[in-house]
Design a protein around this motif. Structure first.
Motif, mmCIF file in Angstrom:
data_model
loop_
_atom_site.group_PDB
_atom_site.id
_atom_site.type_symbol
_atom_site.label_atom_id
_atom_site.label_comp_id
_atom_site.label_asym_id
_atom_site.label_seq_id
_atom_site.Cartn_x
_atom_site.Cartn_y
_atom_site.Cartn_z
ATOM 1 N N THR A 88 -3.893 17.853 37.474
ATOM 2 C CA THR A 88 -3.787 18.451 36.149
ATOM 3 C C THR A 88 -3.220 17.472 35.142
ATOM 4 O OG1 THR A 88 -3.952 20.535 37.347
ATOM 5 C CG2 THR A 88 -3.517 20.458 35.103
ATOM 6 N N ALA A 89 -2.052 17.180 35.725
ATOM 7 C CA ALA A 89 -1.447 16.119 34.705
ATOM 8 C C ALA A 89 -1.964 15.007 34.321
ATOM 9 C CB ALA A 89 0.024 15.859 35.427
ATOM 10 N N VAL B 152 -4.921 16.163 31.932
ATOM 11 C CA VAL B 152 -4.773 16.595 30.530
ATOM 12 C C VAL B 152 -4.434 15.276 29.907
ATOM 13 C CG1 VAL B 152 -2.614 17.382 29.466
ATOM 14 C CG2 VAL B 152 -3.569 18.701 31.222
ATOM 15 N N MET B 153 -3.804 14.268 30.551
ATOM 16 C CA MET B 153 -3.606 12.976 29.891
ATOM 17 C C MET B 153 -4.801 12.338 29.451
ATOM 18 S SD MET B 153 -0.131 12.039 32.063
ATOM 19 C CE MET B 153 -0.042 10.348 31.288
ATOM 20 N N LEU C 64 -6.563 14.020 26.587
ATOM 21 C CA LEU C 64 -6.058 13.671 25.359
ATOM 22 C C LEU C 64 -6.483 12.358 24.857
ATOM 23 C CD1 LEU C 64 -2.482 15.205 26.171
ATOM 24 C CD2 LEU C 64 -3.952 16.192 24.338
ATOM 25 N N VAL D 294 -7.914 13.268 21.354
ATOM 26 C CA VAL D 294 -7.243 12.847 20.240
ATOM 27 C C VAL D 294 -6.875 11.648 20.071
ATOM 28 C CG1 VAL D 294 -6.170 15.523 20.284
ATOM 29 C CG2 VAL D 294 -5.078 13.731 21.262
ATOM 30 N N GLY D 295 -6.996 10.658 20.927
ATOM 31 C CA GLY D 295 -6.776 9.271 20.710
ATOM 32 C C GLY D 295 -5.406 8.757 21.065
ATOM 33 N N THR D 296 -4.775 9.668 22.202
ATOM 34 C CA THR D 296 -3.727 8.957 22.794
ATOM 35 C C THR D 296 -4.118 7.710 23.671
ATOM 36 O OG1 THR D 296 -4.022 10.585 24.672
ATOM 37 C CG2 THR D 296 -2.324 11.192 22.909
ATOM 38 N N SER D 297 -3.187 7.016 24.144
ATOM 39 C CA SER D 297 -3.467 5.809 24.930
ATOM 40 C C SER D 297 -2.771 5.606 26.149
ATOM 41 C CB SER D 297 -3.074 4.581 24.024
ATOM 42 O OG SER D 297 -1.601 4.674 23.506
ATOM 43 N N PHE D 298 -2.785 6.764 26.864
ATOM 44 C CA PHE D 298 -2.044 6.890 28.382
ATOM 45 C C PHE D 298 -2.998 5.833 29.068
ATOM 46 C CE2 PHE D 298 -1.192 11.321 26.757
ATOM 47 C CZ PHE D 298 0.267 11.036 26.476
ATOM 48 N N PHE D 299 -4.320 5.839 28.999
ATOM 49 C CA PHE D 299 -4.987 4.958 30.331
ATOM 50 C C PHE D 299 -5.467 3.978 29.391
ATOM 51 C CE2 PHE D 299 -4.843 9.422 32.070
ATOM 52 C CZ PHE D 299 -3.663 9.233 32.735
ATOM 53 N N GLY E 34 -1.486 1.481 27.862
ATOM 54 C CA GLY E 34 -1.642 2.414 28.913
ATOM 55 C C GLY E 34 -1.873 1.822 30.213
ATOM 56 N N ASP E 35 -2.096 2.492 31.057
ATOM 57 C CA ASP E 35 -2.052 2.131 32.389
ATOM 58 C C ASP E 35 -3.363 2.774 32.965
ATOM 59 O OD1 ASP E 35 -2.108 1.120 35.082
ATOM 60 O OD2 ASP E 35 -0.008 1.720 35.278
#
Lengths: 200, 549
Positions: B225-226, B229-230, B233, B237-242, B248-249
């Motif tokens: 789930t974590a 969620v990432m 996003l 919304v344009g985050t860059s976790f991955f 990102g990674d």
């Protein structure tokens, strides 16, 4: 192997084997919190991985996070755990007045924390999409903030329910669960505070 | 206190006319048995949907050219096939059986949280409808495979909040929340609601295995789930976790994904092992060999499952020491699993075997599982995995697990418990026809994938070099045979449920609390909560002389 593998009670005793409902609810709630812990652990792991892998961790122009106000916030939030414990104790000795007073204090402390965090957010120079740091910062504090908000709402609920006569005469599951949830929110915050604010 | 002997349990007590109130299955019922059947039927409908996708995939692959469907449609087909089969079929059907039988087996009147149970079920059709709705959004459904690895999953039509990938993530999240609710309910029910005298070491293996599986859900699903969620996003919304271009990674997502999704295999297969452990002693008329060690091995599998996920990342830049560690932990899973296989073999050994349909399916599934286990061990080995990574060898392996073992095992469960759930007997002839079509179809379909993989044919392709054609034709014939094999099953189930012969309380002369009650069981399960005084699986000298069938 005994030929009688099962014996069935013929008297009324089995009717009394209603399961311990309060105990089950509390057990289920704790299992739920354990499961929640793993979501946070997932986010914490991501934070640690990103921070150790990225030499330029903070966004350009940001030298570090201010620690003083969040530290005060932390003290307030963690102290509220003690206050809600006092509320529980008051309820256990049927002192509803003290119960409500401690609960109000705990709600106020939680609200202070949330407002403090909102003020902090409004002053920050980076946003949710400012690189991985920005994303992780708002994700972690926001997700935790949602839990604080939930905790406050739960406390308001049990506070309100204390005005229904006889409501807490038979059991305190709602209050105890709220209290455990609040302790959980506090413990998570301590880890979060260390990760984000201390380990800069 | 009256004692109830084995004869009483296995006797032909007069039965009430089976309930025919089908409308209850469309209601927000809180009866665990209604919810169980709701899960099972919903899962089977989704199995048919996933099966249609599979037929399209096998139809495309019967010739080397990509000529049946568009490549993007093909991508959607294998993505949705995997998603629907896992989240729509395997998890819900197992939850269905667990729902129906765990309370009966432990002597409880219901699950610990009946309303939560109903809510958890109704989230499944909602998730399924949402997922199917993605066929109608611009760009069509998700195409990034059931694992949704970024950056591929981030390439869905950009600038469009409602796209197949977003819907995919939401649907998976809803089914995940449902599973967590279920896990809380099962763990609480099993720990807190066992009948008097039902100690842990008197609890049937099926219950042990559901318990072990649900513990995996509790620690694994939140981690997925974590990650989800990432990813959501990043997508919305344009985050860059991955996103590696912004720090990102993408490999981190693989860790999140497999930290849950490998243990998820055990979530699925442990209850099937439980079904084996219920069926083999009955049809061999012998106690389960090594009951305690079989029970403990389930917990051991659940425990080890948390430290094997990196074997999916051998070729993701994983350092050598880590590959070695995860190779060893993965291989270690074969120890508790081997214990179980040994115990089942010893249970069957020298027994008076009867091959009714449940036993045929369980026995067939066990044979296919042994084969799947052997290819699994080869895949856990780094050098072999590096060679066959992303080829059909892997696809062959996990289909032997997921069809050969889990799906066949579930059919065993359906036939075994059908009389208990419906109060009717199924038609044995149709059941056997179903088994042979499915068993031959499975081997024709999935065995050729092993030589194909060893020769280097990649998975997820819609066209291939002509030298792979022979084995693909065989696989497709097997696939269509599997498709056909469900027809006698559907006929059998619907026909028997309506017109089947009335079933006795205990058609298999089995031992266990669920066989103590009428078929189908009354609303509150037991008139009096039973008091358990001995271990399960007491087949042997004390077994009844009068068999009822």
């Amino acid at each position: 192997m005994d030929s009688s593998i099962i014996s069935e009670e013929s008297d009324h005793l089995s009717h009394e084997h209603n399961h311990d409902e309060e105990g089950s609810k509390m057990f289920g709630f704790i299992v739920f919190l354990l499961s929640e812990t793993f979501i946070f652990l997932g986010f914490f792991t991501a934070y640690i991985v990103y921070k150790t892998a990225n030499p330029d961790w903070l966004p350009a122009g940001v030298s570090g996070l201010e620690v003083r106000d969040p530290a005060i916030n932390t003290v307030i939030l963690v102290s509220s755990s003690f206050v809600i414990y006092l509320a529980e104790r008051a309820l256990a000795r049927h002192d509803l007045i003290a119960f409500r007073q401690f609960l109000m204090l705990s709600i106020a402390m939680g609200s202070y924390f949330l407002v403090g965090q909102a003020i902090e957010w409004s002053h920050l120079s980076f946003g949710f999409t400012t690189g991985v740091f920005g994303g992780m910062f708002y994700l972690l504090t926001g997700f935790h903030g949602l839990h604080v908000l939930t905790g406050i709402l739960l406390q308001i609920l049990v506070f309100g329910r204390s005005f229904i006569p006889g409501n807490y005469d038979t059991g305190h599951f709602g209050v105890n669960a709220t209290s455990i949830f609040w302790h959980f929110v506090d413990v998570i915050w301590i880890v979060l505070f260390v990760l984000i604010y201390i380990w800069q | 206190m009256t004692n109830i002997s084995v004869e009483d349990i296995t006797g032909d007590a007069p039965q009430q006319e089976p309930r025919t109130d089908w409308k209850q299955y469309f209601s927000f019922s809180t009866d665990h048995k209604v919810i169980g059947i709701q899960y099972i039927v919903t899962a089977f409908i989704l199995f048919l949907v996933g099966g249609i996708f599979a037929m399209i995939i096998r139809g495309e692959l019967i010739t080397p050219e990509s000529d049946l469907v568009d490549r993007s449609v093909y991508n959607a087909m294998f993505t949705m096939h995997g998603t629907v089969m896992l989240f729509g079929w395997t998890f819900p059907i197992l939850t269905g059986f667990a729902n129906y039988f765990v309370p009966l087996m432990i002597g409880a009147r219901d699950m610990a949280f009946p309303r939560l149970n109903a809510v958890a079920f109704w989230m499944i059709p909602i998730a399924a409808i949402l997922l199917m709705a993605s066929f109608f959004v611009p760009g069509g459904p998700a195409q990034a495979g059931w694992w949704s690895y970024p950056p591929v999953s981030l390439q869905n039509p950009t600038g469009n909040l409602i796209n197949g990938e977003v819907i995919w993530l939401l649907a998976v999240a809803i089914s995940g929340v449902s599973s967590i609710m279920g896990a809380i309910n099962f763990v609480t029910t099993i720990v807190k609601m066992r009948a008097p005298g039902m100690t842990f070491f008197r609890t049937p293996i099926f219950v042990w295995n559901v318990f072990s599986a649900q513990i995996i859900q509790l620690f694994g699903l939140p981690v997925l789930t974590a990650g989800a969620v990432m990813l959501l996003l990043d997508l919305t919304v344009g985050t860059s976790f991955f996103d590696p271009t912004k720090g990102g990674d993408p490999v981190l997502f693989q860790h999140f994904f497999w930290f849950y999704s490998h243990p998820a295999v055990y979530v699925i297969i442990l209850p099937v092992f439980g079904v084996f452990s219920e069926i083999f002693p009955v049809f061999a008329r012998k106690p389960l060999f090594g009951y305690k060690i079989v029970a403990i091995s389930s917990l051991l599998i659940a425990g080890v499952s948390g430290i094997v996920w990196v074997h999916h990342l051998y070729v993701s830049g994983t350092p050598g020491w880590m590959r070695l560690f995860f190779m060893l932990t993965t291989m270690f899973v074969s120890v508790p699993t081997g214990i179980k296989v040994f115990a089942w073999t010893a249970t069957i050994w020298g027994g008076k075997l009867r091959f009714d349909t449940p036993m045929l399916f369980a026995f067939g599934a066990l044979i296919l599982f042994v084969f799947a286990g052997i290819t699994g061990i080869t895949l856990s080995s780094v050098p072999i995995d590096v060679h066959v990574n992303n080829t059909y060898y892997v696809v062959g392996h996990f289909h032997y697990v997921l069809y050969g073992t889990v799906t066949m095992g579930m059919f065993a469960a359906i036939y075994f418990w059908f009389p208990k759930m419906t109060g009717r007997m199924y038609y044995e002839g149709l059941g056997k026809l179903h088994f042979w079509l499915a068993f031959i179809g499975t081997n024709l379909n999935f065995f050729p994938m092993h030589p194909l993989g060893l020769q280097g044919m990649l998975r997820r392709v819609s066209s291939y070099a002509p030298e792979y054609e022979f084995w693909n034709i065989i696989a497709s014939i097997g696939g269509f045979l599997l498709g056909v094999s469900t027809l006698p099953f559907i006929l059998n189930m619907i026909g028997s449920w309506i017109h089947g012969e009335q079933a006795p309380k205990n058609p298999w002369r089995a031992i266990g609390l669920e066989w103590l009650v009428a078929s189908p069981p009354p609303v509150e399960n037991f008139e009096e909560i039973p008091v358990v005084v001995s271990e399960p699986y007491g087949y042997g000298k004390s077994e009844p002389l009068v068999a009822e069938h």
